[in-house]
Design a protein around this motif. Sequence first.
Motif, PDB file in Angstrom:
ATOM      1  N   CYS A  54       0.821  -1.208   0.000  1.00 50.50           N
ATOM      2  CA  CYS A  54       0.000   0.000   0.000  1.00 50.50           C
ATOM      3  C   CYS A  54       0.862   1.268   0.000  1.00 50.50           C
ATOM      4  CB  CYS A  54      -0.968  -0.032   1.190  1.00 50.50           C
ATOM      5  SG  CYS A  54      -2.235   1.226   1.188  1.00 50.50           S
ATOM      6  N   CYS A  58       0.891   3.260   2.424  1.00 48.81           N
ATOM      7  CA  CYS A  58       1.338   3.443   3.803  1.00 48.81           C
ATOM      8  C   CYS A  58       2.546   2.571   4.130  1.00 48.81           C
ATOM      9  CB  CYS A  58       0.192   3.180   4.771  1.00 48.81           C
ATOM     10  SG  CYS A  58      -0.463   1.498   4.668  1.00 48.81           S
ATOM     11  N   ARG A  70       2.703  -0.504   5.058  1.00 49.31           N
ATOM     12  CA  ARG A  70       2.515  -1.350   6.231  1.00 49.31           C
ATOM     13  C   ARG A  70       2.667  -2.822   5.851  1.00 49.31           C
ATOM     14  NH1 ARG A  70      -1.803   2.604   7.737  1.00 49.31           N
ATOM     15  NH2 ARG A  70      -1.820   2.849  10.001  1.00 49.31           N
ATOM     16  N   HIS A 104      -5.096  -0.608   1.262  1.00 48.03           N
ATOM     17  CA  HIS A 104      -6.137  -0.586   2.301  1.00 48.03           C
ATOM     18  C   HIS A 104      -7.296   0.287   1.842  1.00 48.03           C
ATOM     19  CE1 HIS A 104      -2.485  -1.200   4.898  1.00 48.03           C
ATOM     20  NE2 HIS A 104      -3.275  -2.170   5.337  1.00 48.03           N
ATOM     21  N   CYS A 109      -6.698   3.824   2.789  1.00 46.07           N
ATOM     22  CA  CYS A 109      -5.630   4.550   2.092  1.00 46.07           C
ATOM     23  C   CYS A 109      -5.966   4.815   0.626  1.00 46.07           C
ATOM     24  CB  CYS A 109      -4.319   3.775   2.158  1.00 46.07           C
ATOM     25  SG  CYS A 109      -3.748   3.432   3.829  1.00 46.07           S
TER      26      CYS A 109
HETATM   27 ZN   LIG Z   1      -2.418   1.529   3.538  1.00 43.17          ZN
END
Ligand SMILES: [Zn+2]
Length: 305
Positions: free
Chosen positions: A257, A259, A261, A284, A287
């Motif tokens: 993603c 982010c 993560r 996600h 996101c």
């Molecule tokens: Zn994300």
Amino acid sequence: MILDEGAEILQTEEMFIEDEFVEESVLHTEASSSMASLHDVVVLPNEGLSSTACRPTRDRSAQPTLFLDKIEPLTKTNRLSSGYINRAMEILKTQYPDIGGLFFCTLCGTLDYPQATGRQWMQIVHDASQHWVLVANGFFQENHVLVYDSMAGSNWRSKHILSCMSLLLKTPEKEMTYIVKACHRQGNGFNCGVFAIAFATSLANGQDPSTLLYSPDLLRTHLNECIAKGYLSPFPSTICRVKRARKDSVLSESVFCQCRRTSYMLPAKGWTMVECEICKEWFHSMCADNFPENENETWLFKSCK
Ligand SMILES: [Zn+2]
Ligand SMILES: [Zn+2]
């Protein structure tokens, strides 16, 4: 002490009902903000604060979440609360302003850490159960996140801590590599927080904690004195001359993603993931824009449209 959001509010209310006013430093964070850091530490004055005036209500849009965690002197066996960990990191931040990270540790609970900046960073993180661990980057083995865990076994893989690490690192690579360092292991079930602070202090002082043998009987007294003084000096230790049975483990974990993560998800809305048909990356719902309602629907991330 990490609590979920609901429990946290209840706890705060109970405390406010018991206490007429607040004497401790109150760590104050907006529930929606991912940028809460030590800059958000707010010390409330005693004057003018009645229990009525600051009793939180359930209207979360109007009231920030208050997190009140007393810093009690350590006894011989108590576990360290988030208040203690936050205070230690706040002191380190003051002593070593160039070291990044050292954020408000309660962000572990919601996995909302911002990216840690600076050539070196460190953070004491919680495993969402009862355990504190130090993670760091830019020290000694500069291309890897280092994990100093006073309880690490041979097959270390705490998903919650890995997610914290991925947020702090935010690597553009597909994988985050990390090294679980062979370091001093605690001889009881309650010293992880003390060791995490001792490891952080050693690292900040330019010493690799994995080369040290700490003096377990002296750690708590030393920490109490440091907290009282507001200055963290290196914890009593000697250079470890015996070869540790365990070796460092070099491991990696995929990240996804925007982010960056790991694939670990909290049981909350927003953590569901969907794959982009073009770049085959997973995103996600929290996101991505236009997250598909139907999982089988073809979906493209905005930069792939
Ligand atoms: Zn994300
Ligand atoms: Zn794509």
